[in-house]
Scaffold this motif. Structure first.
Motif, PDB file in Angstrom:
ATOM      1  N   ILE A 139     -53.394  15.486  38.570  1.00  0.00           N
ATOM      2  CA  ILE A 139     -54.407  16.518  38.341  1.00  0.00           C
ATOM      3  C   ILE A 139     -54.864  16.456  36.894  1.00  0.00           C
ATOM      4  O   ILE A 139     -54.170  15.910  36.020  1.00  0.00           O
ATOM      5  CB  ILE A 139     -53.871  17.933  38.643  1.00  0.00           C
ATOM      6  N   GLU A 140     -56.029  17.007  36.653  1.00  0.00           N
ATOM      7  CA  GLU A 140     -56.519  17.151  35.283  1.00  0.00           C
ATOM      8  C   GLU A 140     -56.493  18.635  34.948  1.00  0.00           C
ATOM      9  O   GLU A 140     -57.099  19.447  35.654  1.00  0.00           O
ATOM     10  CB  GLU A 140     -57.929  16.583  35.134  1.00  0.00           C
ATOM     11  N   VAL A 141     -55.779  18.988  33.907  1.00  0.00           N
ATOM     12  CA  VAL A 141     -55.559  20.392  33.589  1.00  0.00           C
ATOM     13  C   VAL A 141     -55.578  20.590  32.083  1.00  0.00           C
ATOM     14  O   VAL A 141     -55.290  19.660  31.313  1.00  0.00           O
ATOM     15  CB  VAL A 141     -54.198  20.852  34.169  1.00  0.00           C
ATOM     16  N   SER A 142     -55.946  21.777  31.637  1.00  0.00           N
ATOM     17  CA  SER A 142     -55.931  22.094  30.209  1.00  0.00           C
ATOM     18  C   SER A 142     -54.493  22.124  29.712  1.00  0.00           C
ATOM     19  O   SER A 142     -53.659  22.855  30.238  1.00  0.00           O
ATOM     20  CB  SER A 142     -56.599  23.449  29.950  1.00  0.00           C
ATOM     21  N   ALA A 143     -54.219  21.306  28.697  1.00  0.00           N
ATOM     22  CA  ALA A 143     -52.884  21.233  28.117  1.00  0.00           C
ATOM     23  C   ALA A 143     -52.967  21.494  26.617  1.00  0.00           C
ATOM     24  O   ALA A 143     -54.051  21.520  26.027  1.00  0.00           O
ATOM     25  CB  ALA A 143     -52.269  19.858  28.382  1.00  0.00           C
ATOM     26  N   VAL A 144     -51.807  21.706  26.006  1.00  0.00           N
ATOM     27  CA  VAL A 144     -51.759  21.998  24.576  1.00  0.00           C
ATOM     28  C   VAL A 144     -52.326  20.824  23.790  1.00  0.00           C
ATOM     29  O   VAL A 144     -52.001  19.658  24.043  1.00  0.00           O
ATOM     30  CB  VAL A 144     -50.312  22.287  24.140  1.00  0.00           C
ATOM     31  N   CYS A 145     -53.189  21.118  22.838  1.00  0.00           N
ATOM     32  CA  CYS A 145     -53.774  20.087  21.977  1.00  0.00           C
ATOM     33  C   CYS A 145     -52.699  19.516  21.057  1.00  0.00           C
ATOM     34  O   CYS A 145     -52.029  20.268  20.335  1.00  0.00           O
ATOM     35  CB  CYS A 145     -54.917  20.687  21.172  1.00  0.00           C
ATOM     36  N   ASP A 146     -52.509  18.210  21.088  1.00  0.00           N
ATOM     37  CA  ASP A 146     -51.448  17.581  20.297  1.00  0.00           C
ATOM     38  C   ASP A 146     -51.686  17.640  18.784  1.00  0.00           C
ATOM     39  O   ASP A 146     -50.769  17.959  18.026  1.00  0.00           O
ATOM     40  CB  ASP A 146     -51.251  16.128  20.743  1.00  0.00           C
ATOM     41  N   PRO A 147     -52.908  17.345  18.296  1.00  0.00           N
ATOM     42  CA  PRO A 147     -53.093  17.360  16.834  1.00  0.00           C
ATOM     43  C   PRO A 147     -52.810  18.712  16.180  1.00  0.00           C
ATOM     44  O   PRO A 147     -52.192  18.782  15.125  1.00  0.00           O
ATOM     45  CB  PRO A 147     -54.560  16.956  16.670  1.00  0.00           C
ATOM     46  N   CYS A 148     -53.222  19.811  16.834  1.00  0.00           N
ATOM     47  CA  CYS A 148     -53.037  21.132  16.218  1.00  0.00           C
ATOM     48  C   CYS A 148     -51.868  21.890  16.826  1.00  0.00           C
ATOM     49  O   CYS A 148     -51.588  23.023  16.421  1.00  0.00           O
ATOM     50  CB  CYS A 148     -54.312  21.959  16.326  1.00  0.00           C
ATOM     51  N   HIS A 149     -51.195  21.286  17.808  1.00  0.00           N
ATOM     52  CA  HIS A 149     -50.043  21.914  18.474  1.00  0.00           C
ATOM     53  C   HIS A 149     -50.381  23.279  19.073  1.00  0.00           C
ATOM     54  O   HIS A 149     -49.550  24.193  19.090  1.00  0.00           O
ATOM     55  CB  HIS A 149     -48.870  22.052  17.485  1.00  0.00           C
ATOM     56  N   GLY A 150     -51.628  23.425  19.512  1.00  0.00           N
ATOM     57  CA  GLY A 150     -52.032  24.647  20.183  1.00  0.00           C
ATOM     58  C   GLY A 150     -52.531  25.752  19.275  1.00  0.00           C
ATOM     59  O   GLY A 150     -52.944  26.798  19.764  1.00  0.00           O
ATOM     60  N   SER A 151     -52.521  25.529  17.970  1.00  0.00           N
ATOM     61  CA  SER A 151     -52.954  26.593  17.048  1.00  0.00           C
ATOM     62  C   SER A 151     -54.460  26.737  16.993  1.00  0.00           C
ATOM     63  O   SER A 151     -54.988  27.804  16.661  1.00  0.00           O
ATOM     64  CB  SER A 151     -52.414  26.326  15.643  1.00  0.00           C
ATOM     65  N   GLY A 152     -55.180  25.659  17.303  1.00  0.00           N
ATOM     66  CA  GLY A 152     -56.627  25.670  17.230  1.00  0.00           C
ATOM     67  C   GLY A 152     -57.172  25.349  15.854  1.00  0.00           C
ATOM     68  O   GLY A 152     -58.385  25.230  15.678  1.00  0.00           O
ATOM     69  N   ALA A 153     -56.280  25.201  14.869  1.00  0.00           N
ATOM     70  CA  ALA A 153     -56.709  24.922  13.490  1.00  0.00           C
ATOM     71  C   ALA A 153     -56.539  23.445  13.163  1.00  0.00           C
ATOM     72  O   ALA A 153     -55.607  22.791  13.638  1.00  0.00           O
ATOM     73  CB  ALA A 153     -55.907  25.764  12.505  1.00  0.00           C
ATOM     74  N   GLU A 154     -57.448  22.925  12.380  1.00  0.00           N
ATOM     75  CA  GLU A 154     -57.350  21.535  11.932  1.00  0.00           C
ATOM     76  C   GLU A 154     -56.022  21.335  11.185  1.00  0.00           C
ATOM     77  O   GLU A 154     -55.617  22.187  10.402  1.00  0.00           O
ATOM     78  CB  GLU A 154     -58.528  21.212  11.006  1.00  0.00           C
ATOM     79  N   PRO A 155     -55.316  20.224  11.474  1.00  0.00           N
ATOM     80  CA  PRO A 155     -54.035  19.977  10.785  1.00  0.00           C
ATOM     81  C   PRO A 155     -54.179  20.084   9.272  1.00  0.00           C
ATOM     82  O   PRO A 155     -55.124  19.566   8.679  1.00  0.00           O
ATOM     83  CB  PRO A 155     -53.675  18.551  11.215  1.00  0.00           C
ATOM     84  N   GLY A 156     -53.262  20.795   8.653  1.00  0.00           N
ATOM     85  CA  GLY A 156     -53.304  21.003   7.211  1.00  0.00           C
ATOM     86  C   GLY A 156     -54.022  22.269   6.803  1.00  0.00           C
ATOM     87  O   GLY A 156     -54.013  22.636   5.627  1.00  0.00           O
ATOM     88  N   THR A 157     -54.665  22.935   7.778  1.00  0.00           N
ATOM     89  CA  THR A 157     -55.336  24.203   7.485  1.00  0.00           C
ATOM     90  C   THR A 157     -54.662  25.306   8.278  1.00  0.00           C
ATOM     91  O   THR A 157     -53.769  25.069   9.074  1.00  0.00           O
ATOM     92  CB  THR A 157     -56.833  24.141   7.854  1.00  0.00           C
ATOM     93  N   GLY A 158     -55.101  26.523   8.052  1.00  0.00           N
ATOM     94  CA  GLY A 158     -54.487  27.660   8.741  1.00  0.00           C
ATOM     95  C   GLY A 158     -55.524  28.667   9.165  1.00  0.00           C
ATOM     96  O   GLY A 158     -56.681  28.332   9.414  1.00  0.00           O
ATOM     97  N   SER A 159     -55.117  29.908   9.227  1.00  0.00           N
ATOM     98  CA  SER A 159     -56.009  30.995   9.615  1.00  0.00           C
ATOM     99  C   SER A 159     -55.926  32.100   8.569  1.00  0.00           C
ATOM    100  O   SER A 159     -54.975  32.165   7.781  1.00  0.00           O
ATOM    101  CB  SER A 159     -55.637  31.542  10.995  1.00  0.00           C
ATOM    102  N   ARG A 160     -56.920  32.951   8.563  1.00  0.00           N
ATOM    103  CA  ARG A 160     -56.960  34.073   7.631  1.00  0.00           C
ATOM    104  C   ARG A 160     -57.137  35.373   8.402  1.00  0.00           C
ATOM    105  O   ARG A 160     -57.536  35.371   9.567  1.00  0.00           O
ATOM    106  CB  ARG A 160     -58.107  33.898   6.637  1.00  0.00           C
ATOM    107  N   ARG A 161     -56.853  36.459   7.724  1.00  0.00           N
ATOM    108  CA  ARG A 161     -56.986  37.756   8.355  1.00  0.00           C
ATOM    109  C   ARG A 161     -58.447  38.047   8.651  1.00  0.00           C
ATOM    110  O   ARG A 161     -59.334  37.774   7.834  1.00  0.00           O
ATOM    111  CB  ARG A 161     -56.414  38.845   7.453  1.00  0.00           C
TER     112      ARG A 161
END
Length: 374
Positions: A139-161
């Motif tokens: 099957i084809e299914v939505s899985a955790v993104c490997d580069p960002c490990h599921g955070s949604g942020a570009e590797p090396g960056t983060g999120s802000r309030r």
């Protein structure tokens, strides 16, 4: 006044020490005043009516009133005091949440929603349903993104309030004389915003991937049986838990057997002579074994015989169902001269002086049938 600060007793305009009769009288008076039928098109009156209805629903019940007097609105958050089970307390929290958005949903930022459940339809044969099987599906299914490990942020960056809600995940809006809290439209309740979204998943934290999964089908399944693969559904956004995958089984029609629960039904043709004289026949079973069937003399078409324990296995249980054999007597269409002569002899016997049912009558029938079987 914030929705979370509204007091049930104030809504019903009575003291906290008021007895049940006083509370009921006050509710009836206010319900008549704010009823939508008396205030057509007035959204504030409609909201007020809903509020006093929920308040009365709580205070008229001794158990709910005692919990409210002790814990306040916290008695209806997260299923009740201490965030335990649901029950009636959770119902009131749900009602207030529908009125005030999410004013009584537990406060604070929302947790990321769980991934969606998925459905997969699988067709199997009756033999596979009997024996069970282990198989693989792709099957084809939505899985955790490997580069960002599921955070949604570009590797090396983060999120802000989130600046819209100040990190609370909710914003307040004035509606008439109420202040209502709703999910923040900018961060969608997370309380934080990704500075630089991942280029692979575009900030979702998940991507579509082909997957190969092993499915264990137990013996005895039937059409409509559902197999659950926990955690194999769609991945949740931003690292939230995945959903489940449900395998729905469909058993193909069989050329020989019809199924009714654990019972198998088959139609077996027998010769004219076997029907008259009786005898033993063999038929194939669903398990591949040969089954011996005793045919009583004089059996008619449509008669059903039962073979115990020759049906389908009981799903997640012990034993097997039965097999029902429906007899179909085949009338010969091509007869030799000798066979026709024997049948005419039988016909003469049936219409002669010899009484049907006598010993001589049956002896003659047996000799005729024996000649037909040659």
């Amino acid at each position: 006044m914030s929705a979370t600060e509204i007091d049930f007793y104030e809504l019903l305009e009575c003291e906290r020490t008021a007895d049940d009769k006083t509370i009921k009288s006050s509710y009836r008076k206010l319900a008549m005043k704010w009823h939508p039928d008396k205030n057509p098109g007035d959204k504030e009156a409609e909201t007020r009516f809903k509020m006093i209805s929920v308040a009365y629903d709580c205070l008229k019940d001794p158990q709910k009133r005692a919990a409210y007097d002790r814990y306040g609105h916290a008695a209806f958050q997260n299923g009740g005091p201490g965030g335990g089970g649901q029950g009636d307390f959770g119902d009131i929290g749900d009602i207030f949440e529908s009125i005030f958005g999410q004013a009584f949903g537990g406060g604070g930022r929302q947790q990321a929603r769980r991934g969606a459940d998925l459905r997969y339809d699988m067709e199997i044969s009756l033999e596979e349903a009997f024996h069970g099987k282990k198989t693989e599906i792709e099957i084809e299914v939505s899985a955790v993104c490997d580069p960002c490990h599921g955070s949604g942020a570009e590797p090396g960056t983060g999120s802000r309030r989130c600046t819209m809600c100040g990190g609370h995940g909710k914003v307040r809006a004035q509606q008439g004389f109420f202040v209502v809290e709703r999910t923040c439209p900018t961060c969608h309740g997370r309380g934080e915003v990704i500075e630089k979204p991942c280029r692979v998943c575009r900030g979702e934290g998940r991507v579509d991937k082909p997957q190969t999964l092993e499915v264990d089908i137990p013996p005895g399944v039937d059409s409509g049986t559902r197999i659950r693969l926990s955690g194999k559904g769609e991945a949740g956004p931003f690292g939230a838990p995945p959903g489940d995958l449900y395998i729905f089984l469909h058993v193909k029609r069989h050329a020989v057997f019809e199924r009714d629960g654990t019972t198998l039904v088959t139609r077996v043709p027998i010769t004219f002579t076997t029907a008259a004289l009786g005898g033993d026949i063999e038929i194939p079973g669903i398990d591949g074994e040969r089954l011996a069937i005793d045919i009583p003399a004089g059996i008619q078409s449509g008669k059903q015989l039962r073979k115990r324990g020759a049906g389908m296995p009981v799903l997640q249980g012990r034993g097997r169902g039965d097999m029902v054999i429906e007899i179909s007597v085949e009338t010969p269409t091509k007869l030799s001269a000798r066979q026709k002569e024997l049948l005419r002899e039988l016909q003469d016997t049936e219409t002669g002086d010899e009484c049907p049912g006598s010993k001589g009558f049956f002896e003659r029938i047996k000799s005729v049938w024996a000649g037909l079987a040659e």
